[in-house]
Design an enzyme around this catalytic site. Structure first.
Site, PDB file in Angstrom:
ATOM      1  N   GLU A 164       0.102 -22.011 -38.326  1.00  0.00           N
ATOM      2  CA  GLU A 164       1.142 -21.004 -38.095  1.00  0.00           C
ATOM      3  C   GLU A 164       1.721 -21.179 -36.690  1.00  0.00           C
ATOM      4  O   GLU A 164       0.989 -21.334 -35.735  1.00  0.00           O
ATOM      5  CB  GLU A 164       0.530 -19.603 -38.262  1.00  0.00           C
ATOM      6  CG  GLU A 164       1.553 -18.498 -38.148  1.00  0.00           C
ATOM      7  CD  GLU A 164       2.779 -18.764 -39.001  1.00  0.00           C
ATOM      8  OE1 GLU A 164       2.661 -18.900 -40.230  1.00  0.00           O
ATOM      9  OE2 GLU A 164       3.882 -18.858 -38.426  1.00  0.00           O
ATOM     10  N   LYS A 219      -0.588 -28.847 -34.661  1.00  0.00           N
ATOM     11  CA  LYS A 219      -0.651 -27.464 -34.178  1.00  0.00           C
ATOM     12  C   LYS A 219      -1.200 -27.418 -32.742  1.00  0.00           C
ATOM     13  O   LYS A 219      -0.631 -26.773 -31.862  1.00  0.00           O
ATOM     14  CB  LYS A 219      -1.524 -26.627 -35.120  1.00  0.00           C
ATOM     15  CG  LYS A 219      -1.803 -25.230 -34.640  1.00  0.00           C
ATOM     16  CD  LYS A 219      -0.542 -24.386 -34.497  1.00  0.00           C
ATOM     17  CE  LYS A 219      -0.806 -23.155 -33.659  1.00  0.00           C
ATOM     18  NZ  LYS A 219       0.363 -22.351 -33.407  1.00  0.00           N
ATOM     19  N   CYS A 275      -4.111 -18.040 -27.525  1.00  0.00           N
ATOM     20  CA  CYS A 275      -4.153 -19.404 -28.062  1.00  0.00           C
ATOM     21  C   CYS A 275      -3.902 -20.544 -27.086  1.00  0.00           C
ATOM     22  O   CYS A 275      -4.557 -21.581 -27.209  1.00  0.00           O
ATOM     23  CB  CYS A 275      -3.193 -19.502 -29.226  1.00  0.00           C
ATOM     24  SG  CYS A 275      -3.760 -18.502 -30.601  1.00  0.00           S
TER      25      CYS A 275
HETATM   26  P1  NAD Z   1      -7.478 -12.005 -34.962  1.00  0.00           P
HETATM   27  O1  NAD Z   1      -8.746 -11.930 -34.217  1.00  0.00           O
HETATM   28  O2  NAD Z   1      -6.380 -11.046 -34.665  1.00  0.00           O
HETATM   29  O3  NAD Z   1      -7.793 -11.855 -36.531  1.00  0.00           O
HETATM   30  C1  NAD Z   1      -8.826 -12.524 -37.186  1.00  0.00           C
HETATM   31  C2  NAD Z   1      -9.464 -11.560 -38.200  1.00  0.00           C
HETATM   32  O4  NAD Z   1     -10.392 -12.290 -39.001  1.00  0.00           O
HETATM   33  C3  NAD Z   1     -10.262 -10.422 -37.555  1.00  0.00           C
HETATM   34  O5  NAD Z   1      -9.711  -9.187 -37.983  1.00  0.00           O
HETATM   35  C4  NAD Z   1     -11.692 -10.634 -38.080  1.00  0.00           C
HETATM   36  O6  NAD Z   1     -12.370  -9.423 -38.365  1.00  0.00           O
HETATM   37  C5  NAD Z   1     -11.458 -11.415 -39.351  1.00  0.00           C
HETATM   38  N1  NAD Z   1     -12.603 -12.208 -39.792  1.00  0.00           N
HETATM   39  C6  NAD Z   1     -13.315 -13.131 -39.078  1.00  0.00           C
HETATM   40  N2  NAD Z   1     -14.256 -13.692 -39.852  1.00  0.00           N
HETATM   41  C7  NAD Z   1     -14.162 -13.126 -41.080  1.00  0.00           C
HETATM   42  C8  NAD Z   1     -14.865 -13.315 -42.299  1.00  0.00           C
HETATM   43  N3  NAD Z   1     -15.842 -14.211 -42.414  1.00  0.00           N
HETATM   44  N4  NAD Z   1     -14.502 -12.558 -43.352  1.00  0.00           N
HETATM   45  C9  NAD Z   1     -13.516 -11.641 -43.237  1.00  0.00           C
HETATM   46  N5  NAD Z   1     -12.801 -11.435 -42.124  1.00  0.00           N
HETATM   47  C10 NAD Z   1     -13.119 -12.173 -41.039  1.00  0.00           C
HETATM   48  O7  NAD Z   1      -6.972 -13.507 -34.807  1.00  0.00           O
HETATM   49  P2  NAD Z   1      -5.447 -14.035 -34.915  1.00  0.00           P
HETATM   50  O8  NAD Z   1      -4.744 -13.837 -33.631  1.00  0.00           O
HETATM   51  O9  NAD Z   1      -4.838 -13.520 -36.172  1.00  0.00           O
HETATM   52  O10 NAD Z   1      -5.709 -15.606 -35.043  1.00  0.00           O
HETATM   53  C11 NAD Z   1      -6.225 -16.167 -36.223  1.00  0.00           C
HETATM   54  C12 NAD Z   1      -6.040 -17.669 -36.157  1.00  0.00           C
HETATM   55  O11 NAD Z   1      -4.645 -17.987 -36.106  1.00  0.00           O
HETATM   56  C13 NAD Z   1      -6.662 -18.338 -34.938  1.00  0.00           C
HETATM   57  O12 NAD Z   1      -7.158 -19.597 -35.336  1.00  0.00           O
HETATM   58  C14 NAD Z   1      -5.477 -18.524 -34.010  1.00  0.00           C
HETATM   59  O13 NAD Z   1      -5.649 -19.644 -33.155  1.00  0.00           O
HETATM   60  C15 NAD Z   1      -4.354 -18.795 -34.972  1.00  0.00           C
HETATM   61  N6  NAD Z   1      -3.007 -18.448 -34.489  1.00  0.00           N
HETATM   62  C16 NAD Z   1      -2.803 -17.269 -33.819  1.00  0.00           C
HETATM   63  C17 NAD Z   1      -1.517 -16.912 -33.421  1.00  0.00           C
HETATM   64  C18 NAD Z   1      -1.235 -15.624 -32.705  1.00  0.00           C
HETATM   65  O14 NAD Z   1      -0.115 -15.417 -32.287  1.00  0.00           O
HETATM   66  N7  NAD Z   1      -2.205 -14.727 -32.525  1.00  0.00           N
HETATM   67  C19 NAD Z   1      -0.435 -17.740 -33.750  1.00  0.00           C
HETATM   68  C20 NAD Z   1      -0.679 -18.921 -34.448  1.00  0.00           C
HETATM   69  C21 NAD Z   1      -1.973 -19.252 -34.819  1.00  0.00           C
HETATM   70  C1  UGA Z   2       2.361 -19.199 -28.728  1.00  0.00           C
HETATM   71  C2  UGA Z   2       3.371 -20.184 -29.320  1.00  0.00           C
HETATM   72  O1  UGA Z   2       4.660 -19.922 -28.757  1.00  0.00           O
HETATM   73  C3  UGA Z   2       3.429 -20.060 -30.846  1.00  0.00           C
HETATM   74  O2  UGA Z   2       4.301 -21.048 -31.390  1.00  0.00           O
HETATM   75  C4  UGA Z   2       2.021 -20.252 -31.406  1.00  0.00           C
HETATM   76  O3  UGA Z   2       2.032 -20.057 -32.814  1.00  0.00           O
HETATM   77  C5  UGA Z   2       1.071 -19.245 -30.772  1.00  0.00           C
HETATM   78  O4  UGA Z   2       1.088 -19.414 -29.333  1.00  0.00           O
HETATM   79  C6  UGA Z   2      -0.351 -19.424 -31.181  1.00  0.00           C
HETATM   80  O5  UGA Z   2      -0.737 -20.475 -31.655  1.00  0.00           O
HETATM   81  O6  UGA Z   2      -1.057 -18.451 -30.957  1.00  0.00           O
HETATM   82  P1  UGA Z   2       2.351 -16.602 -28.154  1.00  0.00           P
HETATM   83  O7  UGA Z   2       1.144 -16.952 -27.369  1.00  0.00           O
HETATM   84  O8  UGA Z   2       2.287 -15.480 -29.102  1.00  0.00           O
HETATM   85  O9  UGA Z   2       2.818 -17.886 -29.014  1.00  0.00           O
HETATM   86  O10 UGA Z   2       3.555 -16.296 -27.162  1.00  0.00           O
HETATM   87  P2  UGA Z   2       4.503 -17.225 -26.240  1.00  0.00           P
HETATM   88  O11 UGA Z   2       5.873 -16.698 -26.333  1.00  0.00           O
HETATM   89  O12 UGA Z   2       4.318 -18.654 -26.528  1.00  0.00           O
HETATM   90  O13 UGA Z   2       3.959 -16.903 -24.785  1.00  0.00           O
HETATM   91  C7  UGA Z   2       2.694 -17.364 -24.332  1.00  0.00           C
HETATM   92  C8  UGA Z   2       2.539 -17.036 -22.862  1.00  0.00           C
HETATM   93  O14 UGA Z   2       3.384 -17.886 -22.067  1.00  0.00           O
HETATM   94  C9  UGA Z   2       2.930 -15.604 -22.494  1.00  0.00           C
HETATM   95  O15 UGA Z   2       2.033 -15.087 -21.539  1.00  0.00           O
HETATM   96  C10 UGA Z   2       4.318 -15.762 -21.897  1.00  0.00           C
HETATM   97  O16 UGA Z   2       4.635 -14.732 -21.004  1.00  0.00           O
HETATM   98  C11 UGA Z   2       4.181 -17.098 -21.207  1.00  0.00           C
HETATM   99  N1  UGA Z   2       5.485 -17.793 -21.018  1.00  0.00           N
HETATM  100  C12 UGA Z   2       6.188 -18.220 -22.082  1.00  0.00           C
HETATM  101  C13 UGA Z   2       5.957 -18.022 -19.734  1.00  0.00           C
HETATM  102  O17 UGA Z   2       5.310 -17.640 -18.754  1.00  0.00           O
HETATM  103  N2  UGA Z   2       7.144 -18.674 -19.573  1.00  0.00           N
HETATM  104  C14 UGA Z   2       7.891 -19.118 -20.626  1.00  0.00           C
HETATM  105  O18 UGA Z   2       8.959 -19.724 -20.406  1.00  0.00           O
HETATM  106  C15 UGA Z   2       7.385 -18.885 -21.920  1.00  0.00           C
END
Ligand code: NAD
Ligand code: UGA
Length: 461
Positions: A164, A219, A275
């Site tokens: 994602e 990713k 992340c």
């Molecule tokens: P999160 O902690 O918000 O959510 C994960 C959820 O999974 C939690 O609610 C937890 O209770 C649940 N969980 C864990 N183990 C479980 C199990 N065995 N059965 C049922 N539920 C379970 O995490 P997130 O931010 O949604 O991130 C999830 C993944 O997506 C990570 O690998 C992260 O790197 C990736 N990712 C995150 C973002 C972002 O913006 N947060 C963007 C892209 C990718």
């Molecule tokens: C980031 C990536 O942008 C997503 O594509 C990815 O899916 C996600 O991580 C993930 O894998 O979790 P996110 O962390 O939600 O998304 O937010 P961003 O907008 O990327 O910002 C990340 C951090 O960088 C923030 O603290 C932001 O303030 C900082 N940032 C971003 C800067 O300081 N300068 C910039 O120009 C951009």
């Protein structure tokens, strides 16, 4: 064999699972989507009658949930039932940095992923497509395959990688209109089953299919490149402060080169979020595990630069306030790691605050979306000092003007739009003099702020 996906289950109802599956359900009313999580409080919040009480704040999310919930979108703690009934299972659980054992502080902790795989293997009685939605080290699918293909049952599992790319704060727009959707896999029919779901709303030329390993590695690489841009511009911000160049002007000048591009060049107090750091550490760990020391050192520098940026911002506050902040009130505006989210994971604010607390500052924090208990938990989790000390040194205000009252300085750590429109003359009138603003987001207008009599410091100027 073509797959007909009628029921989807997603394990993990967090920042990714929640918004992603809500949009899938909204766009595919004929597919039943069930989000499951072992966190009962989180599931209860997703089912809250009041859509303002959803566990995640994300612009536009409440509307999407409101449209699809209890039509074809369900939130449940009955994990086994949802797995059994699903044709396609997304794994969207957290993959934090390991905090124990081999790879501590670097590698991704895959225990939640493995638990999911084992649970799927144990309870499935019909064939499934299993989709990695979590961000995973390259070659994790091999481990999933091994667990799923050794159950001894006749059930077939096809594994896809579908990382994602949404960013928090813009998740719904990113999901509705993605730059690309990436699907890695080995079985063409399984790949096409997932392509068909996204193709309901994403133009097919933006749906990219690759092998499993390219998808997994892309990713980590995307996040490393994005974070690298922030660290690159932040490194230049320090040079700007020494030379009279202005980092915003430099960013604009280089960003107009179409080979460089204008995005992700905003100098800041440092990147945060759950992340960037985790994924780069993971990349560094993988490179070291293949003995690619130069590759590992290269990417590690992105993190070191980011740590430096947070430290030097805090150090600058201390130095400017006549080399001591002991007993001085400093207002922190913004605790979330970026605007338009209530997420504070790895927020720069936590580390700046910790640094100032080490110097015995009194902090007064305001964030429009982060509750007080979360702020204390974030500080307590650092284990720098005990909870009672954090409680005595930090107050959390529900009102920004109250937070700034009698403060020696204001530090802006999140770029919330509302901060721009505050009555800064009123804020200054109630601050100690000389009144300082340290703008970690270059949010305010220097001319206007200086004309009010503030001493104004902004990153990279
Ligand atoms: P999160 O902690 O918000 O959510 C994960 C959820 O999974 C939690 O609610 C937890 O209770 C649940 N969980 C864990 N183990 C479980 C199990 N065995 N059965 C049922 N539920 C379970 O995490 P997130 O931010 O949604 O991130 C999830 C993944 O997506 C990570 O690998 C992260 O790197 C990736 N990712 C995150 C973002 C972002 O913006 N947060 C963007 C892209 C990718
Ligand atoms: C980031 C990536 O942008 C997503 O594509 C990815 O899916 C996600 O991580 C993930 O894998 O979790 P996110 O962390 O939600 O998304 O937010 P961003 O907008 O990327 O910002 C990340 C951090 O960088 C923030 O603290 C932001 O303030 C900082 N940032 C971003 C800067 O300081 N300068 C910039 O120009 C951009």
């Amino acid at each position: 064999m073509a797959f007909n996906v009628k029921k989807i289950c997603c394990i993990g109802a967090g920042y990714v699972g929640g918004p992603t599956m809500s949009v899938v359900a909204q766009q595919c009313p004929d597919i039943e989507v069930t989000l499951v999580d072992m966190n009962t409080a989180r599931i209860a919040a997703w089912n809250a009658a009041d859509l303002n009480e959803l566990p995640i704040y994300e612009p536009g999310l409440a509307e999407v949930v409101g449209e699809a919930r209890n039509r074809n979108l369900f939130f449940s703690t009955e994990i086994e039932k949802a797995i059994q009934e699903a044709d396609m299972i997304f794994i969207s659980v957290n993959t934090p940095t390991k905090n124990y054992g081999k790879g501590k502080g670097m590698a991704a902790d895959l225990k939640f992923i493995e638990l999911c795989a084992r649970q799927i293997a144990e309870v499935s009685t019909t064939d499934k497509i299993v989709v990695e939605k979590s961000t995973l080290p390259v070659r994790t699918a091999a481990a999933l395959k091994s667990i799923l293909h050794n159950t001894g049952s006749a059930v077939n599992f096809h594994i896809l990688s579908n990382p994602e790319f949404l960013a928090e704060g813009t998740a719904i727009q990113d999901l509705l209109n993605p730059d690309r959707v990436l699907i890695g896999g080995e079985n063409e029919d399984a790949i096409q089953a997932l392509v068909a779901i996204y193709a309901r709303w994403v133009p097919t030329d933006r749906i990219l299919t690759t092998n499993l390993w390219s998808s997994e590695l892309s990713k980590l690489t995307a996040n490393a490149f994005l974070a690298q841009r922030v660290s690159s511009i932040n490194s230049i911000s320090e040079l700007c402060e020494k030379t009279g160049a202005n980092v915003e002007e430099v960013a604009k000048a280089i960003g107009m080169d179409s080979r460089i591009g204008a995005k992700f060049l905003k100098a800041s107090v440092g990147f945060g979020g759950s992340c960037f750091q985790k994924d780069i550490l993971n990349l560094v760990y993988i490179a070291r595990s293949y003995n690619l020391q130069e590759v590992a050192n290269y990417w590690e520098q992105v993190i070191l630069m980011n740590d430096h940026q947070k430290h030097r911002f805090a150090d600058n506050i201390i130095q400017t306030l006549f080399n001591t902040v002991n007993g001085k009130k400093i207002a922190i505006l913004g605790w979330a790691f970026k605007k338009d989210t209530n997420d504070t994971r790895e927020s720069a604010a936590i580390y700046v605050a910790d640094h100032l607390l080490n110097e015995m500052a009194n902090l007064s924090v305001y964030d429009p979306k982060v509750p007080a208990e979360k702020i204390y938990i974030d500080l307590d989790n650092l284990n720098t000092r005990n909870a009672a000390e954090n409680q005595s040194l930090v107050t959390v205000s529900a009102d920004p003007y109250e937070a700034c009252k009698d403060a020696h300085a204001v530090a802006i750590l999140t770029e919330w739009d509302a901060f721009k429109d505050y009555d800064w003359a009123k804020i200054k009138a109630h601050m100690k003099k000389p009144a300082f603003i340290f703008d970690g987001r270059k949010l305010l207008n220097r001319q206007q702020i200086e004309s009010l009599g503030f001493n104004y410091y902004a990153i990279g100027e």
